[in-house]
Design an enzyme around this catalytic site. Structure first.
Site, PDB file in Angstrom:
ATOM      1  N   HIS A  32      -5.538   3.178   1.370  1.00  0.00           N
ATOM      2  CA  HIS A  32      -4.913   4.073   1.758  1.00  0.00           C
ATOM      3  C   HIS A  32      -5.584   4.960   3.072  1.00  0.00           C
ATOM      4  O   HIS A  32      -5.136   5.241   3.794  1.00  0.00           O
ATOM      5  CB  HIS A  32      -4.736   5.182   0.713  1.00  0.00           C
ATOM      6  CG  HIS A  32      -4.135   4.772  -0.731  1.00  0.00           C
ATOM      7  ND1 HIS A  32      -3.209   3.660  -0.564  1.00  0.00           N
ATOM      8  CD2 HIS A  32      -4.359   4.920  -1.873  1.00  0.00           C
ATOM      9  CE1 HIS A  32      -2.961   3.236  -1.766  1.00  0.00           C
ATOM     10  NE2 HIS A  32      -3.822   4.140  -2.827  1.00  0.00           N
ATOM     11  N   ASP A  39       0.788  -1.125   0.120  1.00  0.00           N
ATOM     12  CA  ASP A  39       0.186  -0.172   0.008  1.00  0.00           C
ATOM     13  C   ASP A  39       0.911   1.379  -0.007  1.00  0.00           C
ATOM     14  O   ASP A  39       1.487   1.438   0.955  1.00  0.00           O
ATOM     15  CB  ASP A  39      -0.798  -0.056   1.333  1.00  0.00           C
ATOM     16  CG  ASP A  39      -2.002   1.094   1.309  1.00  0.00           C
ATOM     17  OD1 ASP A  39      -1.211   2.255   0.927  1.00  0.00           O
ATOM     18  OD2 ASP A  39      -2.869   1.033   1.835  1.00  0.00           O
ATOM     19  N   HIS A  40       1.125   1.816  -1.148  1.00  0.00           N
ATOM     20  CA  HIS A  40       2.254   2.815  -1.139  1.00  0.00           C
ATOM     21  C   HIS A  40       1.928   4.057  -0.252  1.00  0.00           C
ATOM     22  O   HIS A  40       2.840   4.532   0.165  1.00  0.00           O
ATOM     23  CB  HIS A  40       2.627   3.341  -2.595  1.00  0.00           C
ATOM     24  CG  HIS A  40       1.323   4.271  -3.103  1.00  0.00           C
ATOM     25  ND1 HIS A  40       0.331   4.071  -3.576  1.00  0.00           N
ATOM     26  CD2 HIS A  40       1.669   5.583  -3.181  1.00  0.00           C
ATOM     27  CE1 HIS A  40      -0.393   5.090  -3.982  1.00  0.00           C
ATOM     28  NE2 HIS A  40       0.516   6.449  -3.815  1.00  0.00           N
TER      29      HIS A  40
HETATM   30  O1  LIG Z   1      -3.412   4.008  -5.441  1.00  0.00           O
HETATM   31  C1  LIG Z   1      -3.813   4.993  -5.986  1.00  0.00           C
HETATM   32  O2  LIG Z   1      -3.201   6.233  -5.526  1.00  0.00           O
HETATM   33  C2  LIG Z   1      -3.181   7.206  -6.608  1.00  0.00           C
HETATM   34  C3  LIG Z   1      -2.859   8.525  -5.388  1.00  0.00           C
HETATM   35  O3  LIG Z   1      -1.669   8.310  -4.936  1.00  0.00           O
HETATM   36  P1  LIG Z   1      -0.594   9.471  -4.683  1.00  0.00           P
HETATM   37  O4  LIG Z   1       0.330   9.091  -4.039  1.00  0.00           O
HETATM   38  O5  LIG Z   1      -0.517  10.515  -5.892  1.00  0.00           O
HETATM   39  O6  LIG Z   1      -1.539  10.349  -3.688  1.00  0.00           O
HETATM   40  C4  LIG Z   1      -4.419   7.424  -7.227  1.00  0.00           C
HETATM   41  O7  LIG Z   1      -4.498   8.281  -8.365  1.00  0.00           O
HETATM   42  C5  LIG Z   1      -4.708   6.188  -7.940  1.00  0.00           C
HETATM   43  O8  LIG Z   1      -6.166   6.140  -8.467  1.00  0.00           O
HETATM   44  C6  LIG Z   1      -4.903   4.765  -6.924  1.00  0.00           C
HETATM   45  O9  LIG Z   1      -4.905   3.894  -7.372  1.00  0.00           O
END
Ligand SMILES: O=C1O[C@H](COP(=O)(O)O)[C@@H](O)[C@H](O)[C@H]1O
Ligand SMILES: NC(=O)C1=CN([C@@H]2O[C@H](COP(=O)(O)OP(=O)(O)OC[C@H]3O[C@@H](n4cnc5c(N)ncnc54)[C@H](OP(=O)(O)O)[C@@H]3O)[C@@H](O)[C@H]2O)C=CC1
Length: 517
Positions: free
Chosen positions: A252, A189-190
């Site tokens: 997230h 989960d980044h």
């Molecule tokens: O996992 C995801 O995250 C992005 C948003 O990530 P961020 O690090 O740029 O805040 C989101 O745009 C995407 O739809 C989703 O799959």
């Protein structure tokens, strides 16, 4: 070799396999992360990276793609030819169809050559940047193609989405677990790799200012905003099945909520931290009936609108999106954590695409001092706020009340701000760098364990079920706005309001800040 956590500052010798090496994620995130790790000396010299995908490509062409990706997306740029070549020579490409077990036997021979060349003791990290439907097949074929028969460790890194609901996630997990043990699996989960999300633990547990106040007696509400200006871009086919609920909330948003709400772990160990996070997820109140869902959750979809003078199309007009789609591109909810610490404290969350700003922020709103204090009699005291800025700005912001200089006792809110990104740059190092580095060292702390994931799906599924029964509550909002109007009512019904993100009010007026901005 056992799969124990390696605390060293550089990665152990290993072969990294990027399945899906010709895809978007590899190009935008994984290659740049690997190059940054290399530049910082964290990969050492004894490593090899094998790109795996279906389309035919030579290793030379693959290195050209790699170069283009680094040029476009990496925070480091190649310095000179010799330095670049020294890095790029670690990369090779292997064309393979995931379903074809024969291809893995060829991959095995290729890998053994690399292990001999770089003196790597059989450690293999498999990163699956693939559609989740392929995870089970890859796992099986890695085993049947004898890719797991070495004396080193074997780790599997997998991307979201992990399933579509609890039953599908459980099936997927079963397929993987036929081959890999839980401690070999790293579910990405980044958001957990982001600097400021990791900082939440330190802000909470290392500050005498906050730790004693971190409960229902002192906190009025928590607000978590994950706003994006982008639409679904070219991912309409994926997004239309997932929506904001599965794309952002299940992972997230809930991860950030658990970091805010969890009890102090007994040790700063991956399993202790993850145990505490699971307890939070199990305490979040489930909205089981349609009425509960309608009363506590708002879903929206962007319609045509404008952003900074640019005309934007509505979601239903996006590529690969059904013209009648009821997929939500906006989600907001009042969530309750039913435990001793948080009883009665609302956690308001909101996320959406095509909102006015790109910003992820967590606001902790403290309860006010008693109103009968002398100086507060005829003035409205604003509550103290702690704001954790996650993305793209990183930092901490505290709003307190102070006396306005002068003869009377006028009170004004003042801000103390630590703007980390102003000082050391944004998201340094990037989330994927941390997470790849953690995975290769066997550190699970910032990866999602199966029971966490299962608990998250069990919260999400009843919401999705209520929406399937009745799509009448979908609200449309103009692209470029802050979502459906009703989203303010969610808070005003409880006597609160959303705090502006990015330190700005709606008219872009900056709040008082000691950084002089
Ligand atoms: O996992 C995801 O995250 C992005 C948003 O990530 P961020 O690090 O740029 O805040 C989101 O745009 C995407 O739809 C989703 O799959
Ligand atoms: N892109 C992003 O920003 C994010 C992506 N993710 C997740 O990461 C995963 C990958 O996403 P993304 O890179 O965008 O997807 P892409 O569609 O861009 O890439 C898919 C990759 O899978 C390969 N592939 C597909 N089928 C096969 C097969 N049968 N055999 C071998 N290789 C195959 C493709 O190779 P080829 O075409 O050469 O066959 C390609 O390299 C998905 O699960 C996605 O949800 C998660 C967060 C963010």
């Amino acid at each position: 070799m056992s799969d124990i956590k390696n605390e060293s500052v550089s990665a152990p010798e290993a072969v990294y396999f990027i399945f899906g090496a010709t895809g978007d994620l590899a190009r935008r995130k994984l290659f740049p992360a690997l190059y940054s790790l290399y530049r910082e000396g964290k990969l050492g010299d004894r490593f090899a990276i094998v790109g795996v995908a279906r389309r035919p490509r030579t290793s030379v062409q693959f290195r050209d793609d790699l170069y283009a990706s680094i040029q476009e997306f990496c925070r480091y740029k190649p310095k000179e030819e010799a330095e670049w070549n020294a890095f790029a020579e670690h990369f090779s490409y292997h064309s393979l169809d995931i379903g074809n077990v024969e291809g893995y036997r060829e991959l095995k021979a290729h890998t053994e050559e690399l292990e001999a060349k770089y003196d790597i003791p059989g450690n293999r990290l498999f990163y699956l940047a693939l559609a989740p439907e392929l995870f089970g097949t890859v796992s099986r074929n890695l085993r049947d193609g004898q890719m797991l028969e070495t004396r080193g460790w074997h780790r599997l890194v997998i991307e979201k989405p992990f399933g579509y609901d609890y039953p599908s996630a459980e099936r997927l997990n079963e397929e993987i677990r036929h081959v890999f043990r839980e401690e070999q699996v790293f579910r990405i989960d980044h958001y957990l790799g982001k600097e400021m999300v990791q900082n939440i633990e330190v802000i909470r547990f290392a500050n005498a200012f906050f730790e004693p106040l971190w409960n229902k007696d002192h906190i009025a509400n928590v607000q978590i905003t994950l706003a994006e200006t982008v639409g679904v871009e070219e991912r309409g086919a994926y997004y239309n099945k997932s929506g904001a609920l599965r794309d952002m909330v299940q992972n997230h948003m809930l991860q950030m909520l658990t970091m805010i709400a969890m009890e102090p772990p007994s040790r700063l160990d991956a399993e202790d931290i993850r145990d505490e996070k699971v307890k939070v997820l199990r305490s979040v109140r489930k909205y089981m009936s349609g009425e509960d869902v309608r009363n506590n959750i708002i879903r929206g979809q962007y319609a045509q609108g404008t952003h900074r003078g640019k005309e934007l199309k509505g979601y239903r007009e996006e590529e690969s999106v059904d013209a009648q789609s009821v997929t939500e591109t906006f989600f907001s909810a009042r969530l309750l954590v039913d435990n001793f610490r948080w009883a009665g404290v609302p956690f308001y969350v909101r996320t959406g695409k095509r909102l006015p700003v790109k910003s992820t922020e967590i606001v902790i709103e403290f309860k006010n001092v008693p109103k009968n204090v002398l100086f507060a009699r005829d003035q409205e005291l604003l509550p103290n706020l702690l704001v954790i800025r996650v993305n793209p700005m990183e930092g901490i912001y505290i709003k307190i009340n102070a006396k306005k200089p002068g003869n009377d006792m006028t009170i004004q809110p003042v801000a103390m701000e630590y703007c980390q990104s102003c000082q050391i740059g944004i998201n340094t190092p990037e989330a994927y760098e941390r997470l790849i580095f953690d995975a290769v060292r066997g550190d699970h702390t910032y990866f999602t364990r199966w029971d966490e994931l299962a608990a998250a799906w069990k919260l999400i599924d009843p919401i999705a079920a209520a929406w399937r029964e009745d799509s009448g509550d979908l609200q449309f909002y103009p692209a470029g706005s802050w979502g459906p109007e009703k989203v303010d009512q969610l808070l005003s019904d409880d006597g609160f309001h959303w705090w502006p993100v990015n330190g700005q009010d709606e008219d872009n007026v900056l709040w008082v800040s000691n950084t002089g901005k």
